[in-house]
Structure formats: C-alpha cells, structure tokens
Design a protein around this motif. Structure first.
Motif, PDB file in Angstrom:
ATOM      1  N   UNK A   1       0.795  -1.239   0.000  1.00  0.00           N
ATOM      2  CA  UNK A   1       0.000   0.000   0.000  1.00  0.00           C
ATOM      3  C   UNK A   1       0.819   1.276   0.000  1.00  0.00           C
ATOM      4  N   UNK A   2       2.149   1.174  -0.081  1.00  0.00           N
ATOM      5  CA  UNK A   2       2.986   2.371  -0.164  1.00  0.00           C
ATOM      6  C   UNK A   2       3.017   2.909  -1.583  1.00  0.00           C
ATOM      7  N   UNK A   3       3.793   3.985  -1.777  1.00  0.00           N
ATOM      8  CA  UNK A   3       3.786   4.635  -3.095  1.00  0.00           C
ATOM      9  C   UNK A   3       5.196   5.145  -3.425  1.00  0.00           C
ATOM     10  N   UNK A   4       5.971   4.288  -4.079  1.00  0.00           N
ATOM     11  CA  UNK A   4       7.355   4.636  -4.429  1.00  0.00           C
ATOM     12  C   UNK A   4       7.523   4.506  -5.935  1.00  0.00           C
ATOM     13  N   UNK A   5       8.151   5.496  -6.554  1.00  0.00           N
ATOM     14  CA  UNK A   5       8.465   5.374  -7.984  1.00  0.00           C
ATOM     15  C   UNK A   5       9.928   5.738  -8.211  1.00  0.00           C
ATOM     16  N   UNK A   6      10.471   5.245  -9.300  1.00  0.00           N
ATOM     17  CA  UNK A   6      11.847   5.595  -9.676  1.00  0.00           C
ATOM     18  C   UNK A   6      12.909   4.663  -9.118  1.00  0.00           C
TER      19      UNK A   6
ATOM     20  N   UNK B   1      18.521   6.768 -10.495  1.00  0.00           N
ATOM     21  CA  UNK B   1      19.226   7.483  -9.419  1.00  0.00           C
ATOM     22  C   UNK B   1      18.358   8.535  -8.729  1.00  0.00           C
ATOM     23  N   UNK B   2      17.074   8.617  -9.106  1.00  0.00           N
ATOM     24  CA  UNK B   2      16.164   9.526  -8.387  1.00  0.00           C
ATOM     25  C   UNK B   2      14.905   8.748  -8.003  1.00  0.00           C
ATOM     26  N   UNK B   3      14.699   8.637  -6.707  1.00  0.00           N
ATOM     27  CA  UNK B   3      13.551   7.859  -6.206  1.00  0.00           C
ATOM     28  C   UNK B   3      12.585   8.830  -5.527  1.00  0.00           C
ATOM     29  N   UNK B   4      11.297   8.690  -5.836  1.00  0.00           N
ATOM     30  CA  UNK B   4      10.281   9.539  -5.193  1.00  0.00           C
ATOM     31  C   UNK B   4       9.407   8.661  -4.317  1.00  0.00           C
ATOM     32  N   UNK B   5       9.290   9.082  -3.075  1.00  0.00           N
ATOM     33  CA  UNK B   5       8.447   8.343  -2.126  1.00  0.00           C
ATOM     34  C   UNK B   5       7.306   9.259  -1.717  1.00  0.00           C
ATOM     35  N   UNK B   6       6.109   8.867  -2.079  1.00  0.00           N
ATOM     36  CA  UNK B   6       4.932   9.629  -1.656  1.00  0.00           C
ATOM     37  C   UNK B   6       4.449   8.969  -0.369  1.00  0.00           C
ATOM     38  N   UNK B   7       4.561   9.696   0.747  1.00  0.00           N
ATOM     39  CA  UNK B   7       4.184   9.099   2.030  1.00  0.00           C
ATOM     40  C   UNK B   7       2.695   8.778   2.083  1.00  0.00           C
ATOM     41  N   UNK B   8       2.360   7.622   2.639  1.00  0.00           N
ATOM     42  CA  UNK B   8       0.942   7.247   2.801  1.00  0.00           C
ATOM     43  C   UNK B   8       0.631   7.216   4.296  1.00  0.00           C
ATOM     44  N   UNK B   9      -0.665   7.266   4.653  1.00  0.00           N
ATOM     45  CA  UNK B   9      -0.996   7.369   6.086  1.00  0.00           C
ATOM     46  C   UNK B   9      -0.872   6.018   6.789  1.00  0.00           C
ATOM     47  N   UNK B  10      -1.091   4.925   6.059  1.00  0.00           N
ATOM     48  CA  UNK B  10      -0.898   3.607   6.685  1.00  0.00           C
ATOM     49  C   UNK B  10      -0.704   2.566   5.590  1.00  0.00           C
ATOM     50  N   UNK B  11      -0.178   1.420   5.982  1.00  0.00           N
ATOM     51  CA  UNK B  11       0.037   0.338   5.014  1.00  0.00           C
ATOM     52  C   UNK B  11      -0.667  -0.920   5.517  1.00  0.00           C
ATOM     53  N   UNK B  12      -1.112  -1.728   4.553  1.00  0.00           N
ATOM     54  CA  UNK B  12      -1.873  -2.935   4.917  1.00  0.00           C
ATOM     55  C   UNK B  12      -1.035  -4.197   4.672  1.00  0.00           C
ATOM     56  N   UNK B  13      -1.482  -5.303   5.221  1.00  0.00           N
ATOM     57  CA  UNK B  13      -0.771  -6.565   5.026  1.00  0.00           C
ATOM     58  C   UNK B  13      -0.888  -7.070   3.591  1.00  0.00           C
ATOM     59  N   UNK B  14      -0.116  -8.084   3.283  1.00  0.00           N
ATOM     60  CA  UNK B  14      -0.156  -8.646   1.935  1.00  0.00           C
ATOM     61  C   UNK B  14       0.949  -9.670   1.767  1.00  0.00           C
ATOM     62  N   UNK B  15       1.202 -10.014   0.512  1.00  0.00           N
ATOM     63  CA  UNK B  15       2.144 -11.085   0.214  1.00  0.00           C
ATOM     64  C   UNK B  15       3.235 -10.553  -0.709  1.00  0.00           C
TER      65      UNK B  15
END
Ligand code: EPU
Length: 418
Positions: free
Chosen positions: A206-211, A215-229
C-alpha cells in the motif's frame, strides 16, 4: 559447525537452486514494521542474518511464524518496544534498517551502532543526515543511536541528495519516508536490484514509491500500510558465487532461480576469463572452456561490477594464466582474503584499494574466513586447489549462504563441515 574441509580437484556438474536475496531480506524484514497487518514473505533465505533479524523482530514484540523453510508470516499489528537490543544489533550491519522502519511507524527508534563484516570504514552519516532532513532529532550516546520526532509532529517529506552512492542509506530513507507527510526525493540514489525489491514490497503493502532502479527515487508518504504477500528476488551474489565456483572447479553447472539480467556484468567478466555463460529462462549455464585467462575489474555500484563479488573473482584470478588487477572502489579494506590465500601459494601485491594478482597453481592449506565473501572466495580457491583445505570461522560464511556445503556437495564437490 567449526570448519569446512574441502578436497580440491573435482569438477562440478548438475543444477543448483539459488535462495532469496540476503540484502533484500535485510531491509524488507525490518520493513514489515511499517505495516499494521500481516505480511507473508516468500523466498526468504534460511541464513544466519535472517535468523538474527527475526530475533530482533521478536524482541520488539512482533510475532512471526514459518509457513515452510522459505515462507514467513510476520504480524506487526502490535509493536511493544522501539529499541533494538544491543546484544543483537551489534551483530549485523543491517540492524540500522530498524531505525528507518521504527521511526516511520512509531516516531521513536534506537539501535546500537551497526556491526557486520569488517571491510574498513562503514559510517552511517548519510542515513542520519536524511532522518534529520525529514524532521527527526538524532542523538548518539554510548555506541547507541536514537532517532525521534518531536512531540506532536510527524516525519515530513524532504529533498535529499546523497554525497555518495549508498545502498544502505537509500533503503533506510525509503523506509523512513514511506509513512511520512508529503513527498521525499532521494537523489544520487543507489540502483541495486534489492532497492527495486524494497520498493516492490512497500508498494505491494500500500505504499507509493516510484523511480527505484534509477538514481532519483520519489516516495509519496501514505498514512498507513496494509498486510499482503511478497516474494523476494533471488540472490545475485549467491548466484555469482556458484558461477565463480563452476569456473574454478571446471565442469558445467546450471544455476537456477536467478534473474539473468542481474548477473550480466558478472557473466561478462567470466566470459573474459574464458568461461562460457549461457542465459536461459530464469537460469544461467556456466561451463569452463579451458584454462582461465587473466582480466581486470573495478568495483562500482550497480549496474557496475559488485564489490560483493570481488573476492570470488579475485580467487579465480589467483588460478588464471597471467596477471590480473582489481581496483576496489567501494570499501577501503576488502583484500584480506588475498593475504589468506597466500597460504595456498597465491601471489598478490596489494597497495591500498588496488591489487595485482599473478595466477598459478594453488595448494590446499589451513585458512580462516575473515568475512562473508572472503570465506566464499576461500571455498572457490579450495575447490580448484591440489589437496585438502580447511576453512575455519565458517559462521561468517553461514551469515549469507544457505546450505553452501549441501549445494556444493550435490554438484560433486568433496566438501564437508566438521
Ligand atoms: N558510506 C558513507 N556514509 C554512509 C553510508 C555509506 O560514507 O552513510 C560509504 C561506505 O563507507 C562505502 C560506500 O559508501 O564506502 C557504500 O556503502 P553502502 O551504504 O552502499 O553499503 P552498505 O549499505 O553498508 C550494503 C551491503 C554490502 C555491500 C554494499 C555495497 C547490506 C547489509 N550490506 O552495505 O554487502 O557490500 O551494500 O553494495 O546490504 C555483503 O553482502 O557481503 C556486503 C558487505
């Protein structure tokens, strides 16, 4: 087990299956702390560093269970402690990833200064600079680091440019930024496959990372993350180690459960040394054509030649016709294995981060592993040496290689643990 005993001179044939990536597990298992839920992680290597990471998770009050040898379920709905116990944290480098993950989830994290292989200077200033840029306060006391967010505040996004390419700081700040307010940019970021894997894990939960992978990574912060596989990528360096083992011993080995693209710069060096490497679908077939030829390497961040394969290729250079050279550009002290291989008759001149190796015949000897990859290099040399080699301090090798004795024995090597 205390030592490995290897009788050299047996060619290797057959197939070997590569386990999940140690350095992906190193950040992704602490990364489960970001998740208020249950993570099922597949392809987890059964190695000492993973067992230590699970002990640290246990000490924080998190529960885990093994579904089978390589599948783990980690339940981070409840976290009871914010502090990595000193006696566990000092035993491995990757304990610093608990700082990024715990800081993001709870706003308060402490960990001892990290241990791990002694490869020269291993500062973590870039990790701490990033935490501070995101609004955290860093305190250092008695070999302990505490990072906290001021009362009533949250970590916020930041624009961070690393002073050098660093794998660890790139991953630690991806962890810290995953739940922050706003966007974080990481510039001059490392591009290793395990960085792409960490982004894949965070996004799967449930996070939001691109790139990631550039050599340039953008992390859009999310309010919470859920379980998964999530399934970890195969270990690039374990695969490369078996490629080097096949090249040293001779014969022909199919290395399965790999991503051939991750191995291409290792394959290029082996081809230059007169070894054939044929890519298959999720595998590579490595066959030595005749005598090994000399070559030159310079280590670099991905997609350059990995420092974690430098000792294994250095062992091959000790067996090759002619003179080879290595420039170790990442670590200041990663040639101690060459000093140890002199006991087998290997010839090398070391000058700081530069080594020149003159190849020849090696003879069995009594050796001591001085770090994880140095130990792997000693095994590779021993497979090709005349006579019996004993390698002590093998717990360092078992930090990062799942069942190396069993896997090599299955290929026909004469190796056992005592
Ligand atoms: N550096 C700094 N300041 C920092 C961080 C790094 O000066 O804050 C310097 C280091 O001293 C080094 C260079 O930057 O000269 C690169 O260090 P990096 O941070 O990339 O290394 P790391 O994260 O500590 C990981 C692996 C190592 C591998 C390196 C490089 C883990 C647990 N360790 O270390 O793996 O050699 O990346 O690829 O992921 C191994 O598996 O045998 C091993 C040593």
């Amino acid at each position: 087990m205390e030592k490995y005993v290897i009788n050299g001179g047996r060619e290797l044939f057959g197939e070997v299956t590569i386990s999940g990536a140690k350095n992906a597990a190193a950040s992704i298992l602490p990364g489960t702390l970001l998740v208020e839920g249950i993570c099922r992680i597949r392809n987890v290597p059964d190695i000492h560093d993973v067992r230590l990471t699970l002990d640290i998770l246990d000490s924080l009050g998190v529960t885990h269970r093994h579904i089978d040898r390589s599948v783990l379920e980690i339940d981070c709905r409840r976290i009871e402690s914010h502090a990595v116990p000193a006696e566990l944290g000092v035993r491995m480098r990757a304990s610093h990833f608990f700082l990024g993950a715990l800081l993001a989830r709870t706003g308060d994290a402490s960990s001892p200064l990290p241990g791990g292989c002694d490869l020269g200077k291993r500062p973590i200033d870039q990790h701490l600079k990033g935490f501070e840029a995101m609004g955290a306060a860093v305190q250092l006391y008695d070999n302990y680091i505490r990072v906290t967010i001021p009362e009533g505040k949250k970590l916020h996004g930041a624009d961070i440019c690393f002073d050098m390419v660093t794998v660890g700081a790139t991953m630690n700040l991806m962890l810290a930024a995953a739940l922050a307010d706003g966007d974080t940019m990481l510039r001059n970021a490392a591009r290793e496959p395990h960085i792409v894997d960490l982004a894949g894990f965070i996004n799967a939960m449930g996070g939001d990372i691109s790139g990631a992978g550039t050599d340039t990574i953008t992390i859009h912060g999310v309010s919470s993350m859920h379980g998964g596989e999530y399934s970890l990528i195969p270990d690039q360096i374990e695969a490369g180690t078996y490629m080097a083992a096949a090249a040293a011993a001779g014969g022909s080995v199919k290395i399965c459960n790999v991503i051939p693209e991750h191995l291409s710069c290792i394959a290029d060096v082996l081809k230059d040394m007169n070894v054939s490497v044929k890519e298959g679908d999720g595998s590579v077939q490595v066959t030595r054509n005749g005598r090994l030829k000399s070559t030159d390497i310079i280590t670099a961040a991905y997609p350059g030649f990995p420092t974690d394969m430098q000792p294994q290729i250095g062992a091959l250079m000790c067996l090759a016709d002619g003179s080879s050279s290595i420039y170790e550009a990442v670590w200041t002290d990663r040639f101690r294995y060459l000093e140890e291989l002199r006991r087998m008759g290997a010839l090398s001149d070391i000058n700081g981060q530069h080594a020149v190796i003159r190849g020849g015949e090696l003879n069995g000897a009594s050796l001591t592993a001085c770090d994880l990859r140095a130990g792997a290099a000693m095994i590779i040399a021993a497979l090709a040496a005349r006579g019996r080699t004993e390698i002590r301090n093998v717990r360092l090798i078992e930090r990062g290689y799942q069942d190396i004795v069993g896997k090599l024995s299955k290929l026909g090597a004469d190796i056992h643990a005592e």
